[in-house]
Motif scaffolding. Structure first.
Motif, PDB file in Angstrom:
ATOM      1  N   ASP A   1      32.092 -30.747 -11.749  1.00  0.00           N
ATOM      2  CA  ASP A   1      33.338 -30.182 -11.251  1.00  0.00           C
ATOM      3  C   ASP A   1      34.534 -30.622 -12.091  1.00  0.00           C
ATOM      4  N   ARG A   2      34.415 -31.724 -12.810  1.00  0.00           N
ATOM      5  CA  ARG A   2      35.514 -32.174 -13.661  1.00  0.00           C
ATOM      6  C   ARG A   2      35.721 -31.207 -14.832  1.00  0.00           C
ATOM      7  N   PHE A   3      34.633 -30.497 -15.210  1.00  0.00           N
ATOM      8  CA  PHE A   3      34.728 -29.544 -16.314  1.00  0.00           C
ATOM      9  C   PHE A   3      34.685 -28.101 -15.815  1.00  0.00           C
ATOM     10  N   ASN A   4      34.893 -27.943 -14.493  1.00  0.00           N
ATOM     11  CA  ASN A   4      34.966 -26.627 -13.875  1.00  0.00           C
ATOM     12  C   ASN A   4      33.665 -25.815 -14.001  1.00  0.00           C
ATOM     13  N   PHE A   5      32.544 -26.530 -14.085  1.00  0.00           N
ATOM     14  CA  PHE A   5      31.261 -25.827 -14.090  1.00  0.00           C
ATOM     15  C   PHE A   5      30.906 -25.398 -12.658  1.00  0.00           C
ATOM     16  N   PHE A   6      31.175 -26.255 -11.718  1.00  0.00           N
ATOM     17  CA  PHE A   6      30.941 -25.952 -10.309  1.00  0.00           C
ATOM     18  C   PHE A   6      31.808 -26.917  -9.511  1.00  0.00           C
ATOM     19  N   ARG A   7      31.969 -26.638  -8.260  1.00  0.00           N
ATOM     20  CA  ARG A   7      32.841 -27.467  -7.435  1.00  0.00           C
ATOM     21  C   ARG A   7      32.007 -28.301  -6.480  1.00  0.00           C
ATOM     22  N   MET A   8      32.133 -29.632  -6.572  1.00  0.00           N
ATOM     23  CA  MET A   8      31.445 -30.533  -5.656  1.00  0.00           C
ATOM     24  C   MET A   8      32.333 -31.748  -5.446  1.00  0.00           C
ATOM     25  N   ASP A   9      32.747 -31.959  -4.226  1.00  0.00           N
ATOM     26  CA  ASP A   9      33.602 -33.096  -3.913  1.00  0.00           C
ATOM     27  C   ASP A   9      32.818 -34.399  -4.050  1.00  0.00           C
ATOM     28  N   ALA A  10      33.531 -35.479  -4.351  1.00  0.00           N
ATOM     29  CA  ALA A  10      32.877 -36.778  -4.550  1.00  0.00           C
ATOM     30  C   ALA A  10      32.105 -37.223  -3.314  1.00  0.00           C
ATOM     31  N   SER A  11      32.547 -36.809  -2.138  1.00  0.00           N
ATOM     32  CA  SER A  11      31.836 -37.185  -0.920  1.00  0.00           C
ATOM     33  C   SER A  11      30.432 -36.577  -0.877  1.00  0.00           C
ATOM     34  N   GLN A  12      30.230 -35.524  -1.668  1.00  0.00           N
ATOM     35  CA  GLN A  12      28.905 -34.915  -1.774  1.00  0.00           C
ATOM     36  C   GLN A  12      28.194 -35.334  -3.062  1.00  0.00           C
ATOM     37  N   SER A  13      28.948 -35.309  -4.166  1.00  0.00           N
ATOM     38  CA  SER A  13      28.316 -35.572  -5.464  1.00  0.00           C
ATOM     39  C   SER A  13      27.885 -37.023  -5.621  1.00  0.00           C
ATOM     40  N   VAL A  14      28.695 -37.970  -5.105  1.00  0.00           N
ATOM     41  CA  VAL A  14      28.359 -39.379  -5.289  1.00  0.00           C
ATOM     42  C   VAL A  14      27.087 -39.773  -4.530  1.00  0.00           C
ATOM     43  N   PRO A  15      26.927 -39.412  -3.248  1.00  0.00           N
ATOM     44  CA  PRO A  15      25.658 -39.736  -2.576  1.00  0.00           C
ATOM     45  C   PRO A  15      24.453 -39.078  -3.253  1.00  0.00           C
ATOM     46  N   LEU A  16      24.642 -37.824  -3.702  1.00  0.00           N
ATOM     47  CA  LEU A  16      23.539 -37.157  -4.391  1.00  0.00           C
ATOM     48  C   LEU A  16      23.195 -37.893  -5.682  1.00  0.00           C
ATOM     49  N   ALA A  17      24.218 -38.238  -6.446  1.00  0.00           N
ATOM     50  CA  ALA A  17      23.986 -38.969  -7.690  1.00  0.00           C
ATOM     51  C   ALA A  17      23.373 -40.334  -7.420  1.00  0.00           C
ATOM     52  N   GLY A  18      23.846 -40.991  -6.364  1.00  0.00           N
ATOM     53  CA  GLY A  18      23.298 -42.301  -6.014  1.00  0.00           C
ATOM     54  C   GLY A  18      21.812 -42.224  -5.703  1.00  0.00           C
ATOM     55  N   ALA A  19      21.426 -41.190  -4.945  1.00  0.00           N
ATOM     56  CA  ALA A  19      20.011 -41.018  -4.618  1.00  0.00           C
ATOM     57  C   ALA A  19      19.191 -40.745  -5.882  1.00  0.00           C
ATOM     58  N   LEU A  20      19.750 -39.941  -6.782  1.00  0.00           N
ATOM     59  CA  LEU A  20      19.047 -39.632  -8.031  1.00  0.00           C
ATOM     60  C   LEU A  20      18.941 -40.862  -8.929  1.00  0.00           C
ATOM     61  N   PHE A  21      19.969 -41.698  -8.929  1.00  0.00           N
ATOM     62  CA  PHE A  21      19.893 -42.924  -9.719  1.00  0.00           C
ATOM     63  C   PHE A  21      18.899 -43.909  -9.106  1.00  0.00           C
ATOM     64  N   ALA A  22      18.751 -43.883  -7.785  1.00  0.00           N
ATOM     65  CA  ALA A  22      17.731 -44.720  -7.144  1.00  0.00           C
ATOM     66  C   ALA A  22      16.339 -44.260  -7.580  1.00  0.00           C
ATOM     67  N   VAL A  23      16.152 -42.941  -7.642  1.00  0.00           N
ATOM     68  CA  VAL A  23      14.893 -42.394  -8.138  1.00  0.00           C
ATOM     69  C   VAL A  23      14.691 -42.791  -9.598  1.00  0.00           C
ATOM     70  N   THR A  24      15.773 -42.732 -10.385  1.00  0.00           N
ATOM     71  CA  THR A  24      15.708 -43.118 -11.800  1.00  0.00           C
ATOM     72  C   THR A  24      15.280 -44.575 -11.942  1.00  0.00           C
ATOM     73  N   ALA A  25      15.886 -45.448 -11.146  1.00  0.00           N
ATOM     74  CA  ALA A  25      15.549 -46.872 -11.221  1.00  0.00           C
ATOM     75  C   ALA A  25      14.079 -47.105 -10.886  1.00  0.00           C
ATOM     76  N   LEU A  26      13.601 -46.445  -9.834  1.00  0.00           N
ATOM     77  CA  LEU A  26      12.204 -46.597  -9.437  1.00  0.00           C
ATOM     78  C   LEU A  26      11.273 -46.050 -10.525  1.00  0.00           C
ATOM     79  N   THR A  27      11.630 -44.902 -11.070  1.00  0.00           N
ATOM     80  CA  THR A  27      10.817 -44.299 -12.128  1.00  0.00           C
ATOM     81  C   THR A  27      10.756 -45.201 -13.352  1.00  0.00           C
ATOM     82  N   GLN A  28      11.905 -45.741 -13.737  1.00  0.00           N
ATOM     83  CA  GLN A  28      11.943 -46.616 -14.902  1.00  0.00           C
ATOM     84  C   GLN A  28      11.119 -47.889 -14.685  1.00  0.00           C
ATOM     85  N   LEU A  29      11.131 -48.386 -13.471  1.00  0.00           N
ATOM     86  CA  LEU A  29      10.336 -49.577 -13.162  1.00  0.00           C
ATOM     87  C   LEU A  29       8.843 -49.276 -13.293  1.00  0.00           C
TER      88      LEU A  29
END
Length: 265
Positions: free
Chosen positions: A88-116
């Motif tokens: 949304d910062r580059f106007n590709f799509f609109r997603m408020d931080a209250s939505q994007s941050v939890p989604l990103a956090g969950a994906l980074f948790a998956v990333t951490a587990l995958t990397q481990l």
């Protein structure tokens, strides 16, 4: 090849217009023993390589599937996490931080587990340098680095104070992938051996084949010889092989018919 009933059955179904290599007759007679017919010249080596690959244990095939899944998830999850916060910062799509941050956090948790899991599997396989595995780790490292900055900025720009609860997942993904990358680069001189085909060499084939034959019982060897000779008889009867070739092949020791074939062009 195990679906074939016998070499003689194969001989009865063989096309009259197609040439026959004697090695093929004996390979089919030994159809349940690729560990033996792999020594029957180039024909045996190629056929055995396919048969032994098809016989790989289910665990080995499942392991390859897990590696492929980890590769896909390990690349997509961190990229999607950064895209969710930065799109949304580059106007590709609109997603408020209250939505994007939890989604990103969950994906980074998956990333951490995958990397481990990737790290543990790499260590279990001998900790040898592998560019493909390192590539998965580097993607996670780079995008986790972006995430360290992006999550803070996303929360500040949209006034979302809940980003702190998701930040440990980003840190974990970054630290695990950074540690993995460092460990893998430190092992860059210890590379995964390249898979090299091991066809039987003409000089070692007869001796190796005879040594392998000694591992079978007399009854089984007699049955294999009978099947081989019956197939040769059928091929001669149908005119695919001339009588002289049939007689010479039937007189040959078991496991040596490939020596009667002309070299492959």
């Amino acid at each position: 090849m195990d679906t074939l009933e016998s070499a003689s059955a194969w001989a009865r179904e063989h096309s009259l217009a197609a040439d026959v290599r004697l090695a093929r007759v004996e390979i089919i007679a030994f159809r349940r023993h690729p560990e033996i017919y792999r020594y029957f010249g180039p024909d045996g080596a190629v056929t055995a390589a396919r048969a032994l690959t098809a016989r790989r244990p289910i665990a080995a095939r499942a392991g390859n599937g897990i590696v492929a899944l980890l590769a896909v998830v390990g690349v997509i999850a961190p990229v999607a996490a950064v895209s969710a916060m930065g799109g949304d910062r580059f106007n590709f799509f609109r997603m408020d931080a209250s939505q994007s941050v939890p989604l990103a956090g969950a994906l980074f948790a998956v990333t951490a587990l995958t990397q481990l899991v990737v790290l543990l599997m790499w260590l279990r396989k001998g900790a040898r340098f592998d560019g493909f595995t390192l590539g998965i780790v580097v993607v996670a490292l780079v995008f986790s680095g972006f995430g360290l900055i992006g999550m803070v900025n996303a929360g500040a720009l949209d006034g979302y104070d809940g980003w702190g609860a998701w930040y440990p997942a980003v840190i974990a993904a970054f630290l695990i992938s950074a540690g993995s990358a460092i460990a893998m680069m430190a092992r860059r001189r210890h590379r995964v051996p390249e898979a090299v085909a091991q066809p039987a060499q003409p000089t070692e084939g007869p001796q190796a084949a005879q040594a392998a034959l000694r591992g079978l019982g007399d009854a089984e060897l007699d049955a294999i010889r009978a099947d081989r000779d019956a197939a040769l008889h059928v091929l001669g009867e149908r005119g695919i092989l001339d009588p002289e070739t049939v007689a010479r092949a039937r007189a040959a020791d078991l496991g040596t018919l490939y020596l009667l074939d002309p070299p492959l062009s």
